[in-house]
Design a protein around this motif. Sequence first.
Motif, PDB file in Angstrom:
ATOM      1  N   PRO A 258      54.230 -26.991  59.354  1.00 10.87           N
ATOM      2  CA  PRO A 258      54.289 -26.030  58.248  1.00 10.87           C
ATOM      3  C   PRO A 258      53.476 -24.766  58.502  1.00 10.87           C
ATOM      4  N   ARG A 259      52.282 -24.944  59.074  1.00 14.86           N
ATOM      5  CA  ARG A 259      51.396 -23.802  59.318  1.00 14.86           C
ATOM      6  C   ARG A 259      50.355 -24.218  60.345  1.00 14.86           C
ATOM      7  N   VAL A 260      49.690 -23.245  60.941  1.00  9.66           N
ATOM      8  CA  VAL A 260      48.603 -23.554  61.874  1.00  9.66           C
ATOM      9  C   VAL A 260      47.326 -22.972  61.292  1.00  9.66           C
ATOM     10  N   GLU A 261      46.712 -23.717  60.389  1.00  9.93           N
ATOM     11  CA  GLU A 261      45.470 -23.294  59.750  1.00  9.93           C
ATOM     12  C   GLU A 261      44.775 -24.526  59.204  1.00  9.93           C
ATOM     13  N   GLY A 262      43.466 -24.485  59.138  1.00  8.52           N
ATOM     14  CA  GLY A 262      42.715 -25.627  58.645  1.00  8.52           C
ATOM     15  C   GLY A 262      42.489 -26.666  59.729  1.00  8.52           C
ATOM     16  N   ARG A 263      41.564 -27.564  59.452  1.00 13.48           N
ATOM     17  CA  ARG A 263      41.148 -28.543  60.451  1.00 13.48           C
ATOM     18  C   ARG A 263      42.270 -29.499  60.842  1.00 13.48           C
ATOM     19  N   PHE A 264      43.040 -29.994  59.866  1.00 14.17           N
ATOM     20  CA  PHE A 264      44.006 -31.041  60.169  1.00 14.17           C
ATOM     21  C   PHE A 264      45.142 -30.545  61.060  1.00 14.17           C
ATOM     22  N   THR A 265      45.782 -29.429  60.678  1.00 10.02           N
ATOM     23  CA  THR A 265      46.926 -28.962  61.464  1.00 10.02           C
ATOM     24  C   THR A 265      46.508 -28.492  62.859  1.00 10.02           C
TER      25      THR A 265
ATOM     26  N   ASN B 175      56.536 -22.812  57.577  1.00  9.39           N
ATOM     27  CA  ASN B 175      55.930 -22.268  56.348  1.00  9.39           C
ATOM     28  C   ASN B 175      56.277 -23.130  55.132  1.00  9.39           C
ATOM     29  N   ASP B 176      56.383 -24.452  55.361  1.00 10.47           N
ATOM     30  CA  ASP B 176      56.674 -25.426  54.304  1.00 10.47           C
ATOM     31  C   ASP B 176      58.019 -25.180  53.628  1.00 10.47           C
ATOM     32  N   SER B 177      58.950 -24.570  54.355  1.00 13.01           N
ATOM     33  CA  SER B 177      60.287 -24.312  53.820  1.00 13.01           C
ATOM     34  C   SER B 177      61.273 -25.311  54.414  1.00 13.01           C
TER      35      SER B 177
ATOM     36  N   VAL C 151      35.904 -36.761  44.785  1.00 12.90           N
ATOM     37  CA  VAL C 151      36.182 -37.147  46.162  1.00 12.90           C
ATOM     38  C   VAL C 151      37.623 -36.755  46.450  1.00 12.90           C
ATOM     39  N   PHE C 152      37.907 -36.323  47.669  1.00  8.00           N
ATOM     40  CA  PHE C 152      39.288 -35.923  47.971  1.00  8.00           C
ATOM     41  C   PHE C 152      39.694 -36.279  49.397  1.00  8.00           C
ATOM     42  N   PHE C 153      41.005 -36.275  49.598  1.00  5.06           N
ATOM     43  CA  PHE C 153      41.575 -36.524  50.920  1.00  5.06           C
ATOM     44  C   PHE C 153      41.502 -35.235  51.735  1.00  5.06           C
ATOM     45  N   ASP C 154      41.210 -35.373  53.038  1.00  4.56           N
ATOM     46  CA  ASP C 154      41.100 -34.280  54.008  1.00  4.56           C
ATOM     47  C   ASP C 154      39.688 -33.680  54.013  1.00  4.56           C
ATOM     48  N   ASP C 155      39.227 -33.446  55.213  1.00  2.00           N
ATOM     49  CA  ASP C 155      37.967 -32.735  55.418  1.00  2.00           C
ATOM     50  C   ASP C 155      38.299 -31.301  55.813  1.00  2.00           C
ATOM     51  N   TYR C 156      37.312 -30.435  55.852  1.00  2.00           N
ATOM     52  CA  TYR C 156      37.556 -29.056  56.291  1.00  2.00           C
ATOM     53  C   TYR C 156      36.352 -28.563  57.073  1.00  2.00           C
ATOM     54  N   ASP C 157      36.534 -27.495  57.806  1.00  2.00           N
ATOM     55  CA  ASP C 157      35.476 -26.974  58.668  1.00  2.00           C
ATOM     56  C   ASP C 157      34.245 -26.562  57.859  1.00  2.00           C
ATOM     57  N   HIS C 158      33.088 -26.958  58.345  1.00  2.00           N
ATOM     58  CA  HIS C 158      31.781 -26.596  57.764  1.00  2.00           C
ATOM     59  C   HIS C 158      31.616 -27.116  56.334  1.00  2.00           C
ATOM     60  N   ALA C 159      32.286 -28.220  56.013  1.00  2.00           N
ATOM     61  CA  ALA C 159      32.169 -28.791  54.668  1.00  2.00           C
ATOM     62  C   ALA C 159      30.733 -29.201  54.353  1.00  2.00           C
TER      63      ALA C 159
END
Length: 364
Positions: free
Chosen positions: A100-107, A131-133, A301-309
Motif C-alpha cells: 500500500p505504501r512505503v512509510e512507517g516501521r512495519f512496511t 496507495n491502498d486502492s 495499548v495498541f497494535f504496531d510499534d513505531y520509530d522512536h516510540a
Amino acid sequence: MDKKEKRTPLYSQVRDYVRDQIQQGKWKEGHRLPSETQLSRQFDVSRITIRSALTQLVDEGIIYRIQGRGSFVTMNEQSGEPVRYQKAEEELQLIAFMIPRVEGRFTTSLLTGVDNELAHSKYRIMLLRTNDSQEAEEQLLHEAVRSGVKGIIVYPADGQTYNETMLRLSMDRFPIIVIDRYLRGVDTNCVCSDHFAGAYAATEHLLKLSHREIAFISTSFTGTTSLEERLEGYKQALADHGVAFDRRRVLDCAEPEAIRRFLSEQSGLTALFAANDGVGLASIRAAEAIGKSVPEQLSVVFFDDYDHAEDAKIPPTCVAQQGVEIGRQSAQRLLSLLERPNQERIRIRVPAQLIVRRSTAPPG
C-alpha cells in the motif's frame, strides 16, 4: 506424493506446448503464434496465464514479440534475424512486491526482509505501490504479469475481501504470496502476524492490571481479516477472564471527533485496545482533549510499534509485529514455489511481541 502434487502448473503446460510445436518443426522460424485469446480458449485458462507462459519463452529466446502484431518463433542467426530478448541464464529476474505504501516501521521492515532474502538469489524486487486502492492493486497485478515477473508478493489493500486476478493466478499455480492478511475465498500462500494472539496478549495485559471496562477501537474492520482477528483476540481474552463482551465498547471509526465522542459517552471506561498505531495515537490525543489523563484515568495499548516510540511524551504499550521476519519468510516461501509450484498452499503465522511501556497502569 498424491495426484495434486503431480499436477503440472497451467502456465507450464502452455509453455511446453508452444516449445514442442517449435521443436517438432510444426511452427517454423518467423511463424506467428496463435493470439493470446486463441491460446486462452484452447487451454481454458486466463490471458494472464498465457502471458506468463509466453514471457518465459521470450526469456529463453525461443520466441519474440512485436507490439501490436503478436508473438513469433525466433529466427536463427543464419537467416539474418538476430535472437530478440535472449537472456543469459544467470541474468537477474524480477519479483513484484506490491504494498500500500512505503512509510512507517512495519512496511519498511517488510521491504527489508524481502530484499535481504532475495539478495543472494537471482531475483530482485520490482516495487509497486497501490496507495491502498483496490482498483490500483488490480491494475498493477496485470501490469506485473505483463512485464514478465516470475512471482508476486502482495500486501492487499484495506477492505479487500476478494480479488479475481489473485484467484486466477493461484488456480494457475503462478507463484504468489499474500502478506499481512489473507483473502477469504482466495486460496493462496499467506505469511502474516498472529493477529489473534497479539490482540489476546494486549487485552490480557489490561485485564491483569485489573481493568474490566475495556474498549476496542479500530478503523472499519469488515473484510480485513487482520483487523477481524484482532477483534476476536480481544473478545476471547475478555471471555477467558470472565468479562462479558459488550458491543457498545466497540468503535469501528477512527475519526478524531468520533473517538472523542465515544470516550466522553463511555464514562466508566478505564482502558482501551486500539487496532493499530494510528488509531492508538489518535485515541491518546482524544483522551487528552476531553481531560482524561493517560494512563492515570485511561490505559491505552495498541497494535504496531513505531520509530522512536520510547521517546514519546507517553511511551506507548504496544504489540510489535516482526516485519523483517514476515518479509523474509514470504520471500523464502516464494523462492520455494519458484522451484516447485505444486506445493500445498500454507498459511504461516509469525508471533507478535507485547512491549510494555508507560501508557498502561492499574485503574486509578
